[in-house]
Design a protein around this motif. Structure first.
Motif, PDB file in Angstrom:
ATOM      1  N   PHE A   1      29.627  42.205  48.790  1.00 38.45           N
ATOM      2  CA  PHE A   1      31.079  42.130  48.612  1.00 38.45           C
ATOM      3  C   PHE A   1      31.515  43.386  47.871  1.00 38.45           C
ATOM      4  CE2 PHE A   1      34.622  40.261  45.876  1.00 38.45           C
ATOM      5  CZ  PHE A   1      35.583  40.399  46.861  1.00 38.45           C
ATOM      6  N   ASP A   2      32.234  44.274  48.549  1.00 39.55           N
ATOM      7  CA  ASP A   2      32.577  45.563  47.957  1.00 39.55           C
ATOM      8  C   ASP A   2      33.980  45.974  48.386  1.00 39.55           C
ATOM      9  OD1 ASP A   2      32.346  47.936  46.562  1.00 39.55           O
ATOM     10  OD2 ASP A   2      31.338  48.997  48.213  1.00 39.55           O
ATOM     11  N   PRO A   3      35.013  45.276  47.899  1.00 40.62           N
ATOM     12  CA  PRO A   3      36.382  45.598  48.303  1.00 40.62           C
ATOM     13  C   PRO A   3      36.829  46.959  47.776  1.00 40.62           C
ATOM     14  CG  PRO A   3      36.388  43.966  46.544  1.00 40.62           C
ATOM     15  CD  PRO A   3      34.959  44.165  46.939  1.00 40.62           C
ATOM     16  N   THR A   4      37.768  47.573  48.479  1.00 38.80           N
ATOM     17  CA  THR A   4      38.340  48.835  48.022  1.00 38.80           C
ATOM     18  C   THR A   4      39.179  48.578  46.769  1.00 38.80           C
ATOM     19  OG1 THR A   4      40.374  48.569  49.298  1.00 38.80           O
ATOM     20  CG2 THR A   4      38.479  49.605  50.426  1.00 38.80           C
ATOM     21  N   PRO A   5      39.465  49.629  46.011  1.00 35.09           N
ATOM     22  CA  PRO A   5      40.340  49.439  44.837  1.00 35.09           C
ATOM     23  C   PRO A   5      41.679  48.798  45.200  1.00 35.09           C
ATOM     24  CG  PRO A   5      39.244  51.565  44.701  1.00 35.09           C
ATOM     25  CD  PRO A   5      38.903  50.999  46.056  1.00 35.09           C
ATOM     26  N   ASP A   6      42.260  49.198  46.335  1.00 35.60           N
ATOM     27  CA  ASP A   6      43.542  48.596  46.737  1.00 35.60           C
ATOM     28  C   ASP A   6      43.376  47.106  47.033  1.00 35.60           C
ATOM     29  OD1 ASP A   6      44.858  50.971  46.436  1.00 35.60           O
ATOM     30  OD2 ASP A   6      44.897  51.472  48.573  1.00 35.60           O
ATOM     31  N   ASP A   7      42.268  46.754  47.709  1.00 37.51           N
ATOM     32  CA  ASP A   7      42.041  45.338  48.012  1.00 37.51           C
ATOM     33  C   ASP A   7      41.735  44.539  46.748  1.00 37.51           C
ATOM     34  OD1 ASP A   7      42.625  45.588  50.644  1.00 37.51           O
ATOM     35  OD2 ASP A   7      40.575  45.373  51.385  1.00 37.51           O
ATOM     36  N   ARG A   8      41.044  45.145  45.789  1.00 40.35           N
ATOM     37  CA  ARG A   8      40.806  44.447  44.515  1.00 40.35           C
ATOM     38  C   ARG A   8      42.129  44.110  43.834  1.00 40.35           C
ATOM     39  NH1 ARG A   8      35.776  43.802  42.662  1.00 40.35           N
ATOM     40  NH2 ARG A   8      34.122  45.104  43.565  1.00 40.35           N
ATOM     41  N   GLU A   9      43.061  45.043  43.877  1.00 38.27           N
ATOM     42  CA  GLU A   9      44.367  44.782  43.278  1.00 38.27           C
ATOM     43  C   GLU A   9      45.076  43.661  44.026  1.00 38.27           C
ATOM     44  OE1 GLU A   9      48.568  47.124  42.258  1.00 38.27           O
ATOM     45  OE2 GLU A   9      46.835  48.244  43.045  1.00 38.27           O
ATOM     46  N   LEU A  10      44.956  43.670  45.359  1.00 38.39           N
ATOM     47  CA  LEU A  10      45.572  42.627  46.168  1.00 38.39           C
ATOM     48  C   LEU A  10      44.947  41.264  45.873  1.00 38.39           C
ATOM     49  CD1 LEU A  10      47.751  42.470  48.391  1.00 38.39           C
ATOM     50  CD2 LEU A  10      45.929  42.793  50.074  1.00 38.39           C
ATOM     51  N   LEU A  11      43.611  41.226  45.752  1.00 31.12           N
ATOM     52  CA  LEU A  11      42.915  39.973  45.458  1.00 31.12           C
ATOM     53  C   LEU A  11      43.273  39.460  44.067  1.00 31.12           C
ATOM     54  CD1 LEU A  11      39.405  40.755  46.988  1.00 31.12           C
ATOM     55  CD2 LEU A  11      41.160  39.234  47.914  1.00 31.12           C
ATOM     56  N   ASP A  12      43.460  40.371  43.128  1.00 28.56           N
ATOM     57  CA  ASP A  12      43.854  39.955  41.785  1.00 28.56           C
ATOM     58  C   ASP A  12      45.225  39.284  41.821  1.00 28.56           C
ATOM     59  OD1 ASP A  12      43.453  40.103  38.767  1.00 28.56           O
ATOM     60  OD2 ASP A  12      45.357  41.161  38.996  1.00 28.56           O
ATOM     61  N   LYS A  13      46.160  39.877  42.561  1.00 28.02           N
ATOM     62  CA  LYS A  13      47.491  39.272  42.667  1.00 28.02           C
ATOM     63  C   LYS A  13      47.411  37.915  43.374  1.00 28.02           C
ATOM     64  CE  LYS A  13      50.011  43.655  42.652  1.00 28.02           C
ATOM     65  NZ  LYS A  13      50.846  44.604  43.438  1.00 28.02           N
ATOM     66  N   ALA A  14      46.568  37.838  44.396  1.00 26.07           N
ATOM     67  CA  ALA A  14      46.425  36.564  45.119  1.00 26.07           C
ATOM     68  C   ALA A  14      45.851  35.481  44.213  1.00 26.07           C
ATOM     69  CB  ALA A  14      45.527  36.770  46.338  1.00 26.07           C
ATOM     70  N   ALA A  15      44.848  35.830  43.416  1.00 29.24           N
ATOM     71  CA  ALA A  15      44.246  34.843  42.519  1.00 29.24           C
ATOM     72  C   ALA A  15      45.241  34.362  41.481  1.00 29.24           C
ATOM     73  CB  ALA A  15      43.018  35.447  41.838  1.00 29.24           C
ATOM     74  N   ARG A  16      45.995  35.292  40.905  1.00 30.23           N
ATOM     75  CA  ARG A  16      46.964  34.895  39.890  1.00 30.23           C
ATOM     76  C   ARG A  16      48.067  34.028  40.491  1.00 30.23           C
ATOM     77  NH1 ARG A  16      49.595  39.132  37.740  1.00 30.23           N
ATOM     78  NH2 ARG A  16      48.737  40.776  39.059  1.00 30.23           N
ATOM     79  N   THR A  17      48.442  34.328  41.738  1.00 32.49           N
ATOM     80  CA  THR A  17      49.435  33.501  42.437  1.00 32.49           C
ATOM     81  C   THR A  17      48.867  32.115  42.729  1.00 32.49           C
ATOM     82  OG1 THR A  17      50.424  35.459  43.465  1.00 32.49           O
ATOM     83  CG2 THR A  17      50.854  33.320  44.514  1.00 32.49           C
ATOM     84  N   ALA A  18      47.635  32.068  43.254  1.00 31.57           N
ATOM     85  CA  ALA A  18      47.036  30.786  43.638  1.00 31.57           C
ATOM     86  C   ALA A  18      46.831  29.890  42.427  1.00 31.57           C
ATOM     87  CB  ALA A  18      45.706  31.030  44.345  1.00 31.57           C
ATOM     88  N   PHE A  19      46.396  30.473  41.310  1.00 25.33           N
ATOM     89  CA  PHE A  19      46.212  29.659  40.109  1.00 25.33           C
ATOM     90  C   PHE A  19      47.525  28.990  39.720  1.00 25.33           C
ATOM     91  CE2 PHE A  19      46.359  29.130  35.491  1.00 25.33           C
ATOM     92  CZ  PHE A  19      45.266  28.297  35.304  1.00 25.33           C
ATOM     93  N   LYS A  20      48.618  29.758  39.757  1.00 29.50           N
ATOM     94  CA  LYS A  20      49.913  29.178  39.394  1.00 29.50           C
ATOM     95  C   LYS A  20      50.356  28.141  40.421  1.00 29.50           C
ATOM     96  CE  LYS A  20      51.257  33.199  36.685  1.00 29.50           C
ATOM     97  NZ  LYS A  20      52.096  34.413  36.597  1.00 29.50           N
ATOM     98  N   MET A  21      50.047  28.377  41.694  1.00 27.09           N
ATOM     99  CA  MET A  21      50.343  27.361  42.708  1.00 27.09           C
ATOM    100  C   MET A  21      49.612  26.061  42.402  1.00 27.09           C
ATOM    101  SD  MET A  21      50.318  29.224  46.415  1.00 27.09           S
ATOM    102  CE  MET A  21      51.658  30.280  46.959  1.00 27.09           C
ATOM    103  N   SER A  22      48.355  26.174  41.967  1.00 26.05           N
ATOM    104  CA  SER A  22      47.587  24.962  41.666  1.00 26.05           C
ATOM    105  C   SER A  22      48.234  24.181  40.541  1.00 26.05           C
ATOM    106  CB  SER A  22      46.132  25.320  41.328  1.00 26.05           C
ATOM    107  OG  SER A  22      45.988  25.868  40.026  1.00 26.05           O
ATOM    108  N   LYS A  23      48.830  24.879  39.597  1.00 23.91           N
ATOM    109  CA  LYS A  23      49.499  24.194  38.493  1.00 23.91           C
ATOM    110  C   LYS A  23      50.797  23.532  38.955  1.00 23.91           C
ATOM    111  CE  LYS A  23      46.191  25.091  35.915  1.00 23.91           C
ATOM    112  NZ  LYS A  23      45.285  23.996  35.497  1.00 23.91           N
ATOM    113  N   VAL A  24      51.510  24.164  39.886  1.00 31.68           N
ATOM    114  CA  VAL A  24      52.705  23.542  40.445  1.00 31.68           C
ATOM    115  C   VAL A  24      52.319  22.273  41.198  1.00 31.68           C
ATOM    116  CG1 VAL A  24      54.533  23.835  42.175  1.00 31.68           C
ATOM    117  CG2 VAL A  24      54.051  25.660  40.533  1.00 31.68           C
TER     118      VAL A  24
END
Length: 477
Positions: free
Chosen positions: A265-288
């Protein structure tokens, strides 16, 4: 809605996407699949995070079984622990060690879950198929017994002795809860757990000696990540685990992210940033899902016009509803805020198992606020054959509220002040309300939200037929 309008209106020229359209829609695809992968994999990564946190603190191996010998407190970071029993939690690798034998002690209430937190299927006895439960709610009925855990695809000889449980994952979660009568002397509960013996099938004499690390008071972070490191943990899980044919479509989501068994698993720096935003969004969705969507599900609250939510409304350990779909709202709400799952927790059986009504709101429908004070009335004759407790949890992490008290809970064994009619009033607030005393007050923290779980172990008939109902948290002004 502007973001969605932009996507819907993405430009195509002569029937083909422009370069800008290709980039934006590809990134949106990665983002959406990452969000859904996060939510889908919560059961697995919740328990995998527990495994990594435990093993980095207490050591790894089938023979290592940490015990919270003085009860678990808020220094152990893990979702919704029970502060009012003695815990032991172990992580068994059937890929590394092969089939494992567990000699379960008498008097525990235990669980075997696979690493998707599905109860492991055991034997069928007199028409009843046992799943996950061990001990008091299991086939040994609390007398203690030998259990044999077989890995996925096991094709060896059938073990001659013990209850046979067949796991769908390489890793198995072993979870013991031992009850106590006197909070001042937990040694009988600890001693029961210490009679556990675990060894590879057919190798008892040469097995590693059991270790029971003392976990109470030891700082240990067992929480799953809320950011992009979640996907790194998810990759470690995928590399460690067997491939289940039922998961192939959702593993296709992971392929889009660059997570695939047997590949780096070796995402590009841009994809790492995208995955970080997705994780932070998904965590908040789980709380909703916990705070808003769950109550809208059929049976999502226990009582009409009261905010006590029920994450096990479907009474199904795999959150399947009517045999036609998986209730992802109930599933996500549970696994973002809790771990472990068995029929004893889910199915309605009088005087057996447990029930866990939880609330995040007061009687006026407002979120619980650590700067305010509340009272909770529990009518007489609480329907709990074993014990009841009231506990506080951080609204974001779902770990125990670190409120400065030894334990953020009040339970039967604490002998809290009882009213003349046999009822109890439990008080919450940053300072002790005038009507409270030290036995029935739980401190809260200004500026921090929290939620409350009312645990009923051995719930009685009045709970199920609702002739007994708890009050709501009433604001004290």
């Amino acid at each position: 809605m502007g973001h969605y309008d932009d996507l819907a209106d993405s430009k195509f020229e002569t029937g083909f996407p422009t370069r800008e359209t290709s980039i934006s829609l590809r990134n949106e695809l990665v983002f959406q699949r990452a969000v859904q992968s996060y939510l889908w994999s919560l059961p697995a990564i919740n328990i995998w995070a527990m495994k990594e946190g435990s093993e980095s603190t207490f050591g790894a191996g089938y023979n290592v079984l940490p015990i919270w010998q003085n009860r678990i407190d808020a220094k152990t970071l893990v979702t919704t622990p029970n502060f009012d029993v003695v815990y032991a939690m172990g992580y068994l690798d059937l890929d590394k060690y092969g089939p494992l034998v567990v000699e379960a002690p008498a008097g525990v209430q235990g669980i075997f879950d696979d690493f998707w937190q599905r109860p492991i299927v055991g034997p069928t006895i007199e028409g009843h198929t046992w799943k996950g439960d061990v001990g008091l709610a299991g086939p040994d009925a609390g007398s203690g017994a030998t259990y044999v855990l077989l890995p996925p695809g096991y094709s060896g000889p059938e073990p001659a002795e013990g209850y046979i449980y067949r796991s769908r994952t390489n890793n198995v979660f072993l979870f013991w809860r031992a009850f106590f009568a006197d909070p001042a002397d937990l040694s009988p509960a600890v001693n029961r757990i210490e009679s556990t013996v675990i060894y590879p099938l057919g190798q008892k004499d040469g097995a590693l000696p059991m270790q029971f690390p003392r976990a109470s008071g030891v700082e240990c972070n067992m929480l799953f990540p809320q950011d992009g490191t979640y996907f790194e943990m998810l990759d470690r899980f995928i590399q460690s685990e067997a491939v289940d044919p039922y998961d192939l479509d959702l593993r296709g989501f992971l392929h889009t992210l660059g997570i695939e068994k047997g590949k780096a698993f070796d995402p590009t720096p841009d994809d790492r940033e995208l995955l970080d935003k997705a994780a932070r969004t998904a965590f908040k969705m789980s709380k909703v899902t916990v705070t808003s969507l769950l109550a809208l599900e059929p049976g999502g609250t226990y009582y009409p016009n009261q905010p006590w939510v029920n994450t096990f409304a479907g009474e199904n350990t795999e959150f399947q509803s009517s045999g036609t779909f998986t209730n992802l709202e109930q599933r996500g709400a549970f696994f973002t805020a809790a771990y472990s799952n068995s029929p004893g927790m889910v199915v309605n059986i009088v005087d057996k198992g447990a029930k866990y009504p939880a609330t995040m709101k007061d009687s006026e429908g407002n979120w619980l606020d650590g700067g305010n004070s509340y009272s909770l009335h529990l009518p007489p004759d609480l329907p709990a054959a074993l014990f009841w407790s009231v506990a506080l949890y951080d609204s974001v992490t779902a770990s125990g509220l670190d409120n400065g008290q030894p334990f953020p809970s009040v339970n039967t064994m604490d002998k809290p002040t009882i009213n003349p009619d046999g009822s109890h009033d439990i008080y919450f607030g940053p300072t002790k309300p005038n009507a409270a005393d030290e036995t029935n007050w739980l401190r809260t923290l200004p500026g921090k939200g929290y939620f409350v779980i009312l645990r009923l172990y051995g719930p009685g008939k009045p709970f199920f037929d609702q002739t007994w109902t708890p009050g709501d948290l009433e604001p004290i002004r």
